[in-house]
Design an enzyme around this catalytic site. Structure first.
Site, PDB file in Angstrom:
ATOM      1  NE  ARG A 102      14.161  47.463  26.983  1.00 15.38           N
ATOM      2  CZ  ARG A 102      14.386  47.164  25.710  1.00 15.38           C
ATOM      3  NH1 ARG A 102      13.496  47.477  24.766  1.00 15.38           N
ATOM      4  NH2 ARG A 102      15.492  46.523  25.336  1.00 15.38           N
TER       5      ARG A 102
ATOM      6  CG  ASN B 149      13.052  45.640  21.420  1.00 10.92           C
ATOM      7  OD1 ASN B 149      13.895  46.402  21.890  1.00 10.92           O
ATOM      8  ND2 ASN B 149      13.371  44.665  20.592  1.00 10.92           N
TER       9      ASN B 149
ATOM     10  CG  ASN C 188      14.770  42.905  17.671  1.00  8.41           C
ATOM     11  OD1 ASN C 188      14.721  44.127  17.692  1.00  8.41           O
ATOM     12  ND2 ASN C 188      15.653  42.224  18.371  1.00  8.41           N
TER      13      ASN C 188
ATOM     14  CG  ASP D  40      18.238  43.825  16.178  1.00  9.15           C
ATOM     15  OD1 ASP D  40      17.098  44.313  16.280  1.00  9.15           O
ATOM     16  OD2 ASP D  40      19.122  44.029  17.034  1.00  9.15           O
TER      17      ASP D  40
END
Length: 301
Positions: free
Chosen positions: A110, A112, A158, A208
């Protein structure tokens, strides 16, 4: 007024406020829309695109009916969203979706985090829902919508952004525990060999999302660390802003002068005890560090 590299985080800490008291499960990907003077961001697992208008217009939510990794500007108008299995144009007024490009989903991938470079190329991280080690990738989607593999063997791709001259690309795979810097060719979009820039992991904390300000410093959200860290281009830590939420996911500059720093948070797999300890988790925060950011770039595809 204090000055020096640490002053920005001190001002940010003093001005920190909760601006949208939502309870997103996995709030991510803030993106300032200068044309509409609103901030867009997503709740990845809920499949929701949020809009915040600091001018007082009621906030809105668009259900895109799919896990959504990112929402970005599109040069042709409107927005582009990175859904689980495809890239789509999103009409911000009607919520209508138009498929643009099918994405590889083998192994349960998926979307991100994502960002657009100055030339209009879209860089997108792909990972599995359970963060299977080594299953993730970072791909480049050019304006002609061709897809090129940038990195493979990733786990949680990320945050990413570029230096002011566009010749350094900063990128995070959260499991590395560090931000890496890659030589970048702005004319072709090709990456060179990466090098560690700064370590921000440890004790359950992981780097992140990130953004670069007008002075060339990085602002890096630290998941599990409850903070945003400001990092100099040489990798030294200039200070940090502590938030009342442990799962800090990303940040972006916005506002008319691009001097507001918006920060997204999450409450993934929270227990009742977590809720009681962090009642503001999942909300959207804003602070004013006294430095400006840069306008986000628009996908040219």
């Amino acid at each position: 007024m204090t000055s020096g590299p640490a002053a920005a985080t001190e001002r940010a800490q003093a001005s920190l406020e909760l601006v949208v008291p939502v309870r997103t499960e996995l709030g991510e990907g803030p993106c300032w829309d200068r044309g509409r003077s609103v901030l867009w961001w997503v709740d990845i697992t809920a499949g929701l695109v949020h809009r915040h208008d600091p001018g007082g217009v009621p906030d809105a939510i668009i259900d895109v009916r799919s896990p959504v990794g990112a929402v970005l500007h599109r040069r042709g108008g409107g927005l582009v969203v990175a859904l689980a299995d495809h890239l789509a144009a999103l009409d911000p007024d009607t919520g209508a979706l138009e498929p643009l490009l099918d994405l590889e989903t083998a192994g349960g991938l998926r979307s991100n985090d994502a960002k657009v470079d100055p030339a209009g190329r879209l860089w997108l991280g792909r990972m599995t829902a359970d963060a299977a080690p080594g299953a993730g990738t970072l791909v480049r989607i050019d304006p002609d919508r061709s897809v090129t593999l940038g990195l493979d063997g990733l786990t949680i791709p990320n945050g990413l952004d570029w230096s002011a001259d566009g010749r350094t690309m900063y990128f995070v795979d959260s499991t590395w525990g560090e931000v890496r810097a890659y030589p970048y060719d702005p004319s072709t979009g090709s990456m060179g060999e990466g090098r560690p820039l700064v370590s921000l992991g440890g004790d359950g904390a992981l780097p992140d999302g990130l953004t670069v300000d007008g002075e060339g410093f990085l602002w890096v959200a630290v998941w599990g660390g409850g903070c945003v860290v400001r990092v100099a281009p040489d990798g030294s830590v200039a200070g940090r802003v502590v938030l009342p939420a442990s799962q800090v996911t990303s940040c972006a500059f916005g506002g008319p002068e691009l001097d507001d720093l918006y920060v997204t948070t999450a409450r993934e797999q929270f227990t009742a005890e977590d809720d009681a300890r962090e009642p503001l988790a999942g909300g959207l925060f804003r602070c004013r560090p006294g430095v400006v950011g840069r306008a986000s770039f628009a996908f040219a595809g």
